[in-house]
Design an enzyme around this catalytic site. Structure first.
Site, PDB file in Angstrom:
ATOM      1  N   GLY A  14      -6.963   6.665   5.032  1.00 12.05           N
ATOM      2  CA  GLY A  14      -7.460   6.485   3.671  1.00 12.05           C
ATOM      3  C   GLY A  14      -8.793   5.778   3.600  1.00 12.05           C
ATOM      4  O   GLY A  14      -9.272   5.470   2.509  1.00 12.05           O
ATOM      5  N   THR A  39       1.958   2.183   2.470  1.00 14.41           N
ATOM      6  CA  THR A  39       3.388   2.152   2.767  1.00 14.41           C
ATOM      7  C   THR A  39       4.173   3.096   1.877  1.00 14.41           C
ATOM      8  O   THR A  39       5.006   3.856   2.344  1.00 14.41           O
ATOM      9  CB  THR A  39       3.933   0.728   2.574  1.00 14.41           C
ATOM     10  OG1 THR A  39       3.229  -0.160   3.432  1.00 14.41           O
ATOM     11  CG2 THR A  39       5.418   0.661   2.901  1.00 14.41           C
ATOM     12  N   ASP A  90      -6.370   4.092   9.789  1.00  5.80           N
ATOM     13  CA  ASP A  90      -6.184   4.344   8.369  1.00  5.80           C
ATOM     14  C   ASP A  90      -6.818   5.650   7.918  1.00  5.80           C
ATOM     15  O   ASP A  90      -8.039   5.752   7.882  1.00  5.80           O
ATOM     16  CB  ASP A  90      -6.800   3.146   7.629  1.00  5.80           C
ATOM     17  CG  ASP A  90      -6.736   3.260   6.132  1.00  5.80           C
ATOM     18  OD1 ASP A  90      -5.910   4.033   5.623  1.00  5.80           O
ATOM     19  OD2 ASP A  90      -7.520   2.566   5.455  1.00  5.80           O
ATOM     20  N   ASP A 123      -2.189   9.461   2.998  1.00  7.64           N
ATOM     21  CA  ASP A 123      -2.725   8.191   3.478  1.00  7.64           C
ATOM     22  C   ASP A 123      -1.737   7.459   4.382  1.00  7.64           C
ATOM     23  O   ASP A 123      -0.779   6.860   3.912  1.00  7.64           O
ATOM     24  CB  ASP A 123      -3.072   7.332   2.265  1.00  7.64           C
ATOM     25  CG  ASP A 123      -3.790   6.051   2.633  1.00  7.64           C
ATOM     26  OD1 ASP A 123      -3.939   5.772   3.838  1.00  7.64           O
ATOM     27  OD2 ASP A 123      -4.199   5.319   1.719  1.00  7.64           O
TER      28      ASP A 123
END
Length: 503
Positions: A115, A309, A113, A305
């Site tokens: 983010g 999604t 990830d 990010d």
């Protein structure tokens, strides 16, 4: 970042050599592998389920961004697309991948990830019950390299939280190994987390963001000169519009320590980060939809990010986007903040971050179909408050470019996808294998700095020869070395892979 209750996951699997031979890096390294299972997607979805997914994504975004405290290259092939059910809901598009941890090494699937910045795994001592999930758990007693730092930590994620303590371990990914890597050992978590096959999260953002106050795995490698270049590249494949996609499909590649020129054309255009490196945050100059410029109130900041999604933006800008699409309607209830629009409409979107304009495929504008004629769009209203980033740009856009995350100077780069990369959309390939063998090792220097000084190094130097040594060598702090895996069966690798979960 985690953008839904199933977190949007970025996974690192290793694809078979035959399937993606054209994308292999020129200088291989030695790595070990472990098989990964394939899962088939659920074919049944209903409006209530999809609406819940949409709400989960907004909730996760609010928690995450609204106040949460050669011999030296490795890459991973095989971003797999898969649809995975969490309890009574189905994951949004997600990428998850495999790391190995401990001595001897054990492999685990984790969300990768950009983010977030923390690495954590569910512990074998996690309380009994469904809230601890059904995924493999980490048992410190089985590892000789485990060190308990005896510090508690907690991370809030929108619809849930994780609790535990901070420890140090030897962590491997994509043929690289970091000794004394700080991470969270989770012994309590909310029920929305850690459903099989995911056992945790590996954050790929910057050290000051880490709730555990530990330097992220990637940053230790980049700052210590363990990579040919202090950066990593990501290419994601598209499966949302592939009716024949199976649950575990090749989904792209993450290149660690170099950029794979076979996956992009032209040059990589870099954009400097805004302020002190925390998230991968850059400026956005313009946004056009159906050829019409959208008012974004001047220069807006956007977070890039891989763990989200879709794309979140300010309410006025998102309303202006759908105003260009006849028949669009603002959602209500669990679809609050989202818009529906006629599926038959082809929507063309372009982003500009200060140089070239980057197009987003109409296929990626469609998040999911909710009726015979209606679709939910990928753009939704950000739930973030004042002082938070204006936009969060996730996989709906990133599937359209080769993305590069650069340590120094701190920046994000984009390049146009090559025909080789585009040809991987919908590809059928063998079951991928994760890398667990150590081929390059460094020692983490300890807890993360809270300042930008951790990004002082402006270039990465190569510290080892391009040939793997036939015997394992001992490694000094912050020095990369090459060693043959203990197994007689090993693979020549130049990459580490990613897996994609989608709606």
């Amino acid at each position: 970042m985690i953008a839904s209750a199933c977190f949007t996951t970025l996974s690192l699997l290793l694809l078979s050599q035959d399937a993606l031979a054209a994308a292999t890096a020129p200088t291989p390294v030695v790595g070990r592998s472990m098989p990964i299972r394939r899962l088939n997607p659920s074919k049944s979805q209903n409006f209530t389920l999809m609406a819940q997914q949409a709400k989960d994504q907004r909730d996760m975004l609010a928690a995450k961004y609204g106040g949460q405290s050669l011999q030296t290259r490795g890459t991973g092939y095989n971003l797999s697309v898969m649809l995975y059910a969490f309890a009574n809901r189905t994951c949004l598009n997600s990428y998850y991948g495999t790391i190995a941890i401990g001595t001897p090494p054990m492999s685990y699937n984790v969300i990768l990830d950009t983010g977030s910045s923390d690495l954590w795994l569910t512990s074998s001592t996690c309380g009994l019950g469904s809230s601890c999930g059904t995924s493999p758990t980490y048992d410190p007693a089985t590892s000789s390299s485990f060190q308990n730092l005896s510090m508690a930590f907690e991370i809030q994620y929108g619809s849930g939280a994780v609790f535990g303590y901070i420890a140090e371990e030897t962590v491997q990914m994509a043929g690289f190994s970091v000794e004394q890597q700080g991470f969270g050992v989770v012994n309590a978590l909310s029920s929305d987390f850690n459903q099989n096959p995911v056992s945790g999260i590996m954050g790929l953002a910057w050290a000051p963001l880490a709730a555990t106050e530990q330097t992220p795995f990637w940053q230790t490698l980049a700052s210590g000169g363990s990579w040919d270049s202090a950066l990593f590249g990501v290419q994601l494949t598209r499966y949302g519009n592939a009716s024949s996609a199976t649950q575990n499909e090749p989904g792209g590649v993450i290149n660690m320590g170099y950029t794979n020129s076979s996956l992009y054309t032209g040059s990589i255009e870099y954009y400097g980060l805004v302020g002190t490196p925390l998230y991968w945050e850059i400026n956005m100059n313009t946004l056009t939809v159906q050829g019409i410029s959208i008012d974004i109130a001047g220069v807006s900041t956007v977070i890039i990010d891989t763990g989200t999604t879709n794309i979140a933006g300010p309410a006025t800008a998102v309303a202006s986007i759908y105003a260009q699409i006849p028949g669009s309607q603002l959602g209500t209830g669990q679809l609050e903040g989202y818009y529906t629009y006629p599926c038959s409409t082809t929507v063309n979107v372009e982003f500009n971050f200060g140089g070239n304009s980057w197009s987003m495929s109409p296929a990626d504008f469609t998040h999911t179909q909710v009726s015979s004629t209606g679709c939910i769009g990928a753009f939704f209203v950000t739930p973030l408050g004042r002082g938070s980033p204006s936009w969060v740009i996730g996989d709906a856009f990133l599937k359209n470019v080769y993305s590069v995350f650069k340590y120094s100077p701190a920046s994000v780069g984009f390049a146009a996808l090559s025909e080789t990369a585009i040809a991987q959309n919908g590809i059928k390939a063998a079951v991928p294998f994760p890398t667990i063998g150590s081929v390059a090792t460094v020692t983490n220097t300890g807890a993360a700095s809270s300042t930008a000084s951790s990004t002082a190094s402006s270039t990465a130097s190569s510290t080892t020869s391009s040939t793997a040594s036939s015997t394992a060598s001992s490694t000094a702090s912050n020095t990369a070395s090459i060693g043959r895996p203990l197994s007689l069966l090993y693979f020549w690798l130049a990459s580490a892979s990613i897996v994609f979960l989608f709606l």
